[in-house]
Design a protein around this motif. Structure first.
Motif, PDB file in Angstrom:
ATOM      1  N   GLN A  45       0.714  -1.365   0.188  1.00  0.00           N
ATOM      2  CA  GLN A  45       0.039  -0.028  -0.100  1.00  0.00           C
ATOM      3  C   GLN A  45       1.075   1.204  -0.045  1.00  0.00           C
ATOM      4  OE1 GLN A  45      -1.996  -1.153   3.644  1.00  0.00           O
ATOM      5  NE2 GLN A  45      -3.938  -1.524   2.488  1.00  0.00           N
ATOM      6  N   ASN A  46       0.604   2.227  -0.694  1.00  0.00           N
ATOM      7  CA  ASN A  46       1.101   3.559  -0.892  1.00  0.00           C
ATOM      8  C   ASN A  46       2.690   3.129  -1.460  1.00  0.00           C
ATOM      9  OD1 ASN A  46       1.998   6.195  -0.936  1.00  0.00           O
ATOM     10  ND2 ASN A  46       2.261   6.713   1.218  1.00  0.00           N
ATOM     11  N   ILE A  47       2.775   2.414  -2.365  1.00  0.00           N
ATOM     12  CA  ILE A  47       4.139   1.761  -3.118  1.00  0.00           C
ATOM     13  C   ILE A  47       5.014   2.856  -3.370  1.00  0.00           C
ATOM     14  CG2 ILE A  47       5.139   0.250  -4.476  1.00  0.00           C
ATOM     15  CD1 ILE A  47       2.617  -1.255  -4.738  1.00  0.00           C
ATOM     16  N   THR A  48       4.528   3.765  -3.711  1.00  0.00           N
ATOM     17  CA  THR A  48       5.477   4.924  -4.331  1.00  0.00           C
ATOM     18  C   THR A  48       5.796   6.199  -3.144  1.00  0.00           C
ATOM     19  OG1 THR A  48       3.519   5.914  -5.286  1.00  0.00           O
ATOM     20  CG2 THR A  48       4.521   4.776  -6.818  1.00  0.00           C
ATOM     21  N   ASP A  49       5.497   5.852  -2.137  1.00  0.00           N
ATOM     22  CA  ASP A  49       5.618   6.535  -1.003  1.00  0.00           C
ATOM     23  C   ASP A  49       5.272   8.260  -1.198  1.00  0.00           C
ATOM     24  OD1 ASP A  49       6.586   7.443   1.424  1.00  0.00           O
ATOM     25  OD2 ASP A  49       8.623   7.761   0.737  1.00  0.00           O
ATOM     26  N   GLU A  50       3.888   8.052  -1.252  1.00  0.00           N
ATOM     27  CA  GLU A  50       3.146   9.622  -1.596  1.00  0.00           C
ATOM     28  C   GLU A  50       3.264  10.016  -0.186  1.00  0.00           C
ATOM     29  OE1 GLU A  50       1.916  12.842  -2.064  1.00  0.00           O
ATOM     30  OE2 GLU A  50       1.461  11.690  -3.876  1.00  0.00           O
ATOM     31  N   PHE A  65      -0.103  23.379  11.537  1.00  0.00           N
ATOM     32  CA  PHE A  65       0.118  22.069  11.777  1.00  0.00           C
ATOM     33  C   PHE A  65      -0.624  21.020  10.973  1.00  0.00           C
ATOM     34  CE2 PHE A  65      -3.639  22.155  14.572  1.00  0.00           C
ATOM     35  CZ  PHE A  65      -4.064  20.962  14.352  1.00  0.00           C
ATOM     36  N   GLY A  66       0.397  20.097  10.687  1.00  0.00           N
ATOM     37  CA  GLY A  66      -0.362  19.079   9.813  1.00  0.00           C
ATOM     38  C   GLY A  66      -0.023  17.552  10.416  1.00  0.00           C
ATOM     39  N   SER A  67      -0.855  16.570   9.621  1.00  0.00           N
ATOM     40  CA  SER A  67      -0.816  15.325   9.988  1.00  0.00           C
ATOM     41  C   SER A  67      -0.099  14.527   8.838  1.00  0.00           C
ATOM     42  CB  SER A  67      -2.297  14.790  10.211  1.00  0.00           C
ATOM     43  OG  SER A  67      -2.092  13.450  10.293  1.00  0.00           O
ATOM     44  N   LEU A  68       0.971  13.713   9.329  1.00  0.00           N
ATOM     45  CA  LEU A  68       1.795  12.961   8.229  1.00  0.00           C
ATOM     46  C   LEU A  68       1.036  11.725   7.639  1.00  0.00           C
ATOM     47  CD1 LEU A  68       5.305  13.073  10.177  1.00  0.00           C
ATOM     48  CD2 LEU A  68       4.474  14.426   8.274  1.00  0.00           C
ATOM     49  N   ARG A  69       1.558  11.389   6.636  1.00  0.00           N
ATOM     50  CA  ARG A  69       0.609  10.420   5.759  1.00  0.00           C
ATOM     51  C   ARG A  69       1.524   8.963   6.144  1.00  0.00           C
ATOM     52  NH1 ARG A  69      -3.043  10.057   1.819  1.00  0.00           N
ATOM     53  NH2 ARG A  69      -2.679  12.542   1.512  1.00  0.00           N
ATOM     54  N   ARG A  70       1.047   7.895   6.269  1.00  0.00           N
ATOM     55  CA  ARG A  70       1.888   6.636   6.413  1.00  0.00           C
ATOM     56  C   ARG A  70       2.413   6.379   5.111  1.00  0.00           C
ATOM     57  NH1 ARG A  70      -1.685   1.835   9.430  1.00  0.00           N
ATOM     58  NH2 ARG A  70      -1.958   3.160  11.349  1.00  0.00           N
ATOM     59  N   GLY A  71       4.000   5.802   5.485  1.00  0.00           N
ATOM     60  CA  GLY A  71       4.580   5.505   3.870  1.00  0.00           C
ATOM     61  C   GLY A  71       4.287   4.271   3.497  1.00  0.00           C
ATOM     62  N   PRO A  72       5.310   3.575   2.574  1.00  0.00           N
ATOM     63  CA  PRO A  72       4.927   2.027   2.013  1.00  0.00           C
ATOM     64  C   PRO A  72       4.682   1.376   3.195  1.00  0.00           C
ATOM     65  CG  PRO A  72       6.786   3.558   1.018  1.00  0.00           C
ATOM     66  CD  PRO A  72       6.376   4.135   2.135  1.00  0.00           C
ATOM     67  N   GLN A  73       3.383   0.515   2.773  1.00  0.00           N
ATOM     68  CA  GLN A  73       3.412  -0.656   3.993  1.00  0.00           C
ATOM     69  C   GLN A  73       3.423  -1.969   3.114  1.00  0.00           C
ATOM     70  OE1 GLN A  73       2.410   0.347   7.347  1.00  0.00           O
ATOM     71  NE2 GLN A  73       2.948   2.363   6.222  1.00  0.00           N
ATOM     72  N   TYR A  74       4.054  -2.775   3.525  1.00  0.00           N
ATOM     73  CA  TYR A  74       4.086  -4.080   2.898  1.00  0.00           C
ATOM     74  C   TYR A  74       3.891  -5.287   3.891  1.00  0.00           C
ATOM     75  CZ  TYR A  74       6.556  -1.417  -0.549  1.00  0.00           C
ATOM     76  OH  TYR A  74       6.954  -0.332  -1.469  1.00  0.00           O
ATOM     77  N   GLY A  75       3.517  -6.640   3.324  1.00  0.00           N
ATOM     78  CA  GLY A  75       2.968  -7.368   4.411  1.00  0.00           C
ATOM     79  C   GLY A  75       2.549  -8.607   3.377  1.00  0.00           C
ATOM     80  N   ALA A  76       2.180  -9.546   4.473  1.00  0.00           N
ATOM     81  CA  ALA A  76       1.394 -11.127   3.943  1.00  0.00           C
ATOM     82  C   ALA A  76       0.241 -11.222   4.885  1.00  0.00           C
ATOM     83  CB  ALA A  76       2.597 -12.059   3.952  1.00  0.00           C
ATOM     84  N   GLU A  77      -0.602 -12.025   4.066  1.00  0.00           N
ATOM     85  CA  GLU A  77      -1.802 -12.351   4.871  1.00  0.00           C
ATOM     86  C   GLU A  77      -2.332 -13.526   4.606  1.00  0.00           C
ATOM     87  OE1 GLU A  77      -5.421  -9.405   5.075  1.00  0.00           O
ATOM     88  OE2 GLU A  77      -6.048 -10.950   3.560  1.00  0.00           O
ATOM     89  N   LEU A  78      -2.797 -14.442   5.731  1.00  0.00           N
ATOM     90  CA  LEU A  78      -3.277 -15.771   5.484  1.00  0.00           C
ATOM     91  C   LEU A  78      -4.558 -15.851   5.994  1.00  0.00           C
ATOM     92  CD1 LEU A  78      -2.992 -18.788   4.836  1.00  0.00           C
ATOM     93  CD2 LEU A  78      -1.986 -19.127   7.306  1.00  0.00           C
ATOM     94  N   LYS A  79      -5.796 -16.354   4.977  1.00  0.00           N
ATOM     95  CA  LYS A  79      -6.951 -16.509   5.547  1.00  0.00           C
ATOM     96  C   LYS A  79      -7.239 -18.023   5.462  1.00  0.00           C
ATOM     97  CE  LYS A  79      -9.295 -12.173   4.414  1.00  0.00           C
ATOM     98  NZ  LYS A  79     -10.394 -11.455   4.068  1.00  0.00           N
ATOM     99  N   LEU A  80      -7.859 -18.628   6.532  1.00  0.00           N
ATOM    100  CA  LEU A  80      -8.227 -19.869   6.544  1.00  0.00           C
ATOM    101  C   LEU A  80      -9.739 -19.941   6.751  1.00  0.00           C
ATOM    102  CD1 LEU A  80      -5.628 -21.115   9.017  1.00  0.00           C
ATOM    103  CD2 LEU A  80      -5.621 -21.387   6.770  1.00  0.00           C
ATOM    104  N   ARG A  81     -10.255 -20.857   5.846  1.00  0.00           N
ATOM    105  CA  ARG A  81     -11.802 -21.121   5.939  1.00  0.00           C
ATOM    106  C   ARG A  81     -12.230 -22.522   6.473  1.00  0.00           C
ATOM    107  NH1 ARG A  81     -10.740 -17.548   1.945  1.00  0.00           N
ATOM    108  NH2 ARG A  81     -10.152 -19.154   0.470  1.00  0.00           N
ATOM    109  N   PHE A  82     -13.157 -22.861   7.481  1.00  0.00           N
ATOM    110  CA  PHE A  82     -13.475 -24.289   8.006  1.00  0.00           C
ATOM    111  C   PHE A  82     -14.710 -24.482   7.423  1.00  0.00           C
ATOM    112  CE2 PHE A  82     -10.025 -22.419  10.456  1.00  0.00           C
ATOM    113  CZ  PHE A  82      -8.930 -23.272  10.372  1.00  0.00           C
TER     114      PHE A  82
END
Length: 825
Positions: free
Chosen positions: A764-769, A808-825
């Motif tokens: 998310q936000n890969i280009t670091d907006e 005053f301003g609020s900073l934006r989150r930089g690039p976010q990377y990760g992994a996700e596992l979903k399980l269904r039973f």
């Protein structure tokens, strides 16, 4: 000119609607070309997305997952016409639909954005940013005034979150999500039928979420912006017979967030509007009135900042100074030896957010044998919220009351909130040519405010005021099918509201309004709809407390609007895509704006005022569908042109007159120092022609997904997706000088999906907006010089006596990377 453009747009839509069935071979081919659409409840009944004559963006479970929609902010990026700013963390909500904003919304009690939240159709007045996204089966963003059916604070629109209910068969779902910056999330959902009672099923949900933050506070050398949530919810669905159903939902949340990632752009950056309210201006020492004292150390003669506010360094005294060396900001402090009140200790008694919520809702419906339906909705919320931040947004720690009390300009407080609502409505059979609905509504909220100090760290012993809202309404709808395809709907709501505030000399204020709505829609042969709407909207008025009463502004009135809209919803023939478009015009009066108020100490506060009128002209487009078995995608665009048609703002006079004061708002005149400051002027308080603050003129998004069956391990399907969103710059205030900058955000996701599991990696936000999320005009404080404790006033006396402007301003989150596992039973 605007109405001419709207009529031209209406004609274009009408021609499009006429042309669509003409190009089809026959009705049967049209039916085959029509794509499956989401079933929505935007008009308080089940309808296909293309059938409902209303502007609504809907996201089902698949869309919520594909687009990685975790928060309201994410949803806004893909909703044409909705803008959301996470300016004050997860405690302040300021959603903006179709440009109808309010700078004080969520900051001052009773000031509202005009966009309301609903969970399963029940009004929800709290912060929604902690809502568990895994609970959701659908989100509907309904645009335009919805006062007739939805109720209070739906002046610009409504956002309805529909949760997942019980299941007739046992099912379980789990999710693990890990990412950079210490992002961790674990959730579990279990659902199934319950024994011993026919038709009873349930669902239990758990979510744990953590984010460590990613910005470093230069004073404390600690990360800021961290978030943590524990959420538990349970749902009971009961349908003992075909004509009766009920749902009980209980939700408990705990949120613990750290200091906000806020930065100060001090007055030394000011680059426009020269005048007395600047660092280089003269200043005033008590006892030496009329004697000018130059400030040779500061040469910046500008009162304001024009342009894009760039992200800056977080430097807040939210804990003990890490290196023991005083931090300074230009124009505020030259040293500390001569200021006995300055300290390197923690400058705020509480930082961030600590919140506990219990939320209960009950919905039920009973359909009589003759087709009439009785529906009941009720909601209850109990919340304790502690919030705090360094309100001068600087590293300066200046104690006034001593280190055991609250320091200067620390904004720390506690709110104990309790609210509940009831709604009951009766509707006629939906297959009749003439249909109707009638209902009653009641809402009550009580808030106890307390102050948090070092002597009272949880605020339990320092109450500061009691506030409340009571709203009661009667509403109804009549719908008539003129022909098999042409329908007319008339809606209306009469509401009375009372707001109370123990800090106001008035104690309470009463408001009432009738809001009608007229809809004409025509069903196309291909399953689409063309429609036209006229509606009136009302944003609640309120009390300004003791601050407003002191300057003769104890209340602010309701903001009102007339709204015109035309829309088209249709399948795009033989392409696999659906297309929706809406054009609208809004004429708003008594627009609620912000007026700055200087206190005797030199501090600054704000109150809500009705300062002007304005017009909004807009266009919203949305197209989505499948290219073939492998490729699917969509795109949205929104153009929102806002303009004040009249209005007089006191701060506009200050910054254009060289720092003079507005003395007569009716004539727009006051003291004028433009002759002393080359480049200033002409002096005016008029905001005519300015854009509404917090509003983006352009928004766009695009989404593309690729699927390949049985291409992964264990016969799983491979998928990859990418999304791109754009939002143009927002002005901070009505002056249209300081702004946030454009934001372009790129996201991507890919992985493998099996009937029992899904594994994916994301970005998310890969280009670091890094454009700021939001900025707010503020003031340069403290304001010292040469060892003399001075008030931030200027000379002569007819000039503004407030500190120089900062932001005053609020900073934006930089690039976010990760992994996700979903399980269904």
């Amino acid at each position: 000119m605007r109405k001419t453009l709207l009529l031209a747009g209406a004609a274009a839509f009408a021609m499009t609607a006429y042309a669509v069935p003409a190009v089809a071979q026959d009705a049967e081919e049209d039916a085959e070309a029509r794509q499956d659409t989401i079933v929505i409840t935007a008009r308080k009944k089940d309808e296909g997305l293309l059938e409902a004559p209303i502007a609504v963006s809907a996201f089902d479970e698949k869309a919520l997952e594909d687009l990685q929609l975790q928060t309201v902010d994410d949803i806004a990026r893909f909703t044409p016409g909705l803008s959301f700013s996470k300016a004050f963390g997860r405690s302040t909500e300021r959603p903006v639909i179709r440009g109808q904003s309010n700078v004080l919304a969520g900051v001052q009690f009773g000031v509202e954005s005009g966009t309301a939240y609903f969970v399963d159709g029940v009004y929800y007045a709290g912060s929604i940013q902690n809502l568990d996204p895994n609970e959701l089966s659908r989100v509907e963003v309904i645009k335009g005034p919805q006062s007739a059916l939805y109720g209070r604070n739906t002046y610009a629109g409504a956002i309805n979150f529909i949760t997942r209910g019980g299941s007739e068969e046992f099912e379980a779902n789990g999710k693990l999500r890990f990412g950079n910056n210490g992002t961790k999330e674990a959730s579990l959902s279990v659902a199934g039928p319950l024994p011993f009672i026919d038709g009873l099923s349930g669902r239990l949900n758990y979510r744990g979420y953590e984010y460590d933050g990613e910005f470093t506070n230069a004073v404390t050398d600690q990360l800021v912006g961290d978030e943590s949530t524990i959420s538990l919810s349970g749902v009971l669905d009961w349908q003992p017979t075909e004509n009766f159903d009920a749902r009980l939902r209980i939700n408990y949340n705990e949120d613990k967030d750290g200091p906000l990632p806020l930065f100060l752009q001090d007055a030394s950056h000011n680059n426009c509007e020269p005048g007395y309210r600047s660092l280089a201006s003269h200043f005033f020492i008590p006892g030496f009135e009329g004697v000018p004292f130059p400030r040779p150390a500061y040469t910046n003669n500008n009162q304001y900042f024009c342009g894009v506010i760039e992200p800056g360094q977080v430097a807040l005294n939210t804990d003990v100074d890490a290196d023991g060396i005083p931090n300074v900001i230009p124009g505020a402090l030259e040293g500390t030896n001569f200021i006995p009140f300055y300290s390197l200790a923690d400058g705020t008694a509480f930082d961030g957010l600590d919140r506990e919520q219990t939320i209960i809702s009950l919905t039920s419906s009973y359909e009589f044998s003759n087709g009439y339906e009785l529906r009941f909705l009720a909601g209850y919320r109990d919340e304790t919220e502690l919030t705090g931040f360094d309100s001068d947004h600087s590293p300066v720690n200046w104690f006034i009351s001593g280190p055991t009390q609250e320091p200067f300009f620390a904004n720390t407080g506690r709110d104990d909130v309790e609210d509940y609502s009831f709604e009951i409505k009766l509707s006629s059979p939906q297959d009749n040519r003439l249909r109707w609905l009638a209902g009653l509504y009641y809402y009550d909220q009580d808030v106890l405010d307390s102050d948090i100090t070092f002597a009272d760290p949880d605020g339990s012993d320092t109450p500061t005021g009691e506030r409340g809202i009571e709203n009661q309404a009667i509403f109804g709808l009549i719908e008539y099918d003129v022909t098999d395809r042409l329908s007319v709907t008339v809606e209306g709501r009469y509401a009375e509201e009372t707001k109370t505030d123990s800090t106001s000399p008035l104690g309470s204020a009463d408001f009432d309004a009738f809001t009608p709505r007229l809809t004409v829609d025509y069903a196309l042969e291909n399953g689409g709809t063309v429609y036209g709407i006229f509606s009136q909207g009302v944003k609640p008025g309120g009390l300004n407390g003791s601050t407003g009463a002191a300057i003769g502004l104890p209340t602010y009135e309701q903001e009102e609007s007339d709204n015109f809209e035309v829309g088209l919803k249709t399948p795009v023939m033989n392409t696999g895509f659906n297309f929706t478009a809406a054009a609208f015009f809004t004429d708003a009066t008594n627009v609620q704006l912000t007026t700055a108020v200087a206190t005797p100490t030199g501090a600054l506060n704000s109150v809500a005022t009705n300062q002007g009128s304005g017009e909004i002209l807009g266009l919203e487009l949305d197209i989505s569908g499948a290219f073939n078995d492998n490729w699917s995608g969509g795109a949205t665009y929104a153009w929102t042109d806002t303009e004040f048609t009249e209005g007089c703002d006191p701060d506009e006079w200050i910054i254009t007159s060289g720092g003079g004061l507005l003395t007569d708002p009716d004539t727009g005149t006051g003291t004028d120092f433009t002759a002393l400051f080359p480049g200033s002027g002409p002096a005016t308080c008029s905001i005519e022609g300015r854009q509404f603050p917090l509003t983006s003129e352009h928004q766009a998004s695009a989404f593309l997904r690729y699927d390949l069956a049985a291409a992964g391990p264990y016969q799983s399907d491979f998928f990859a997706s990418a999304d791109l969103t754009y939002e143009s710059s927002k002005f901070v205030q009505v002056h249209n000088r300081a702004e946030t900058g454009d934001a372009t955000i790129l996201g991507a996701r890919m992985g493998f999906e099996h009937e029992d599991w899904t594994f994916s990696v994301y970005g998310q936000n890969i280009t670091d907006e890094d454009s700021v999320v939001m900025a707010t005009r503020w003031l340069q404080t403290p304001y010292f010089f040469a060892g003399i404790n001075t008030t931030p006033n200027t000379d002569p006396a007819t000039a503004s006596r407030s500190a120089p402007r900062a932001f005053f301003g609020s900073l934006r989150r930089g690039p976010q990377y990760g992994a996700e596992l979903k399980l269904r039973f």
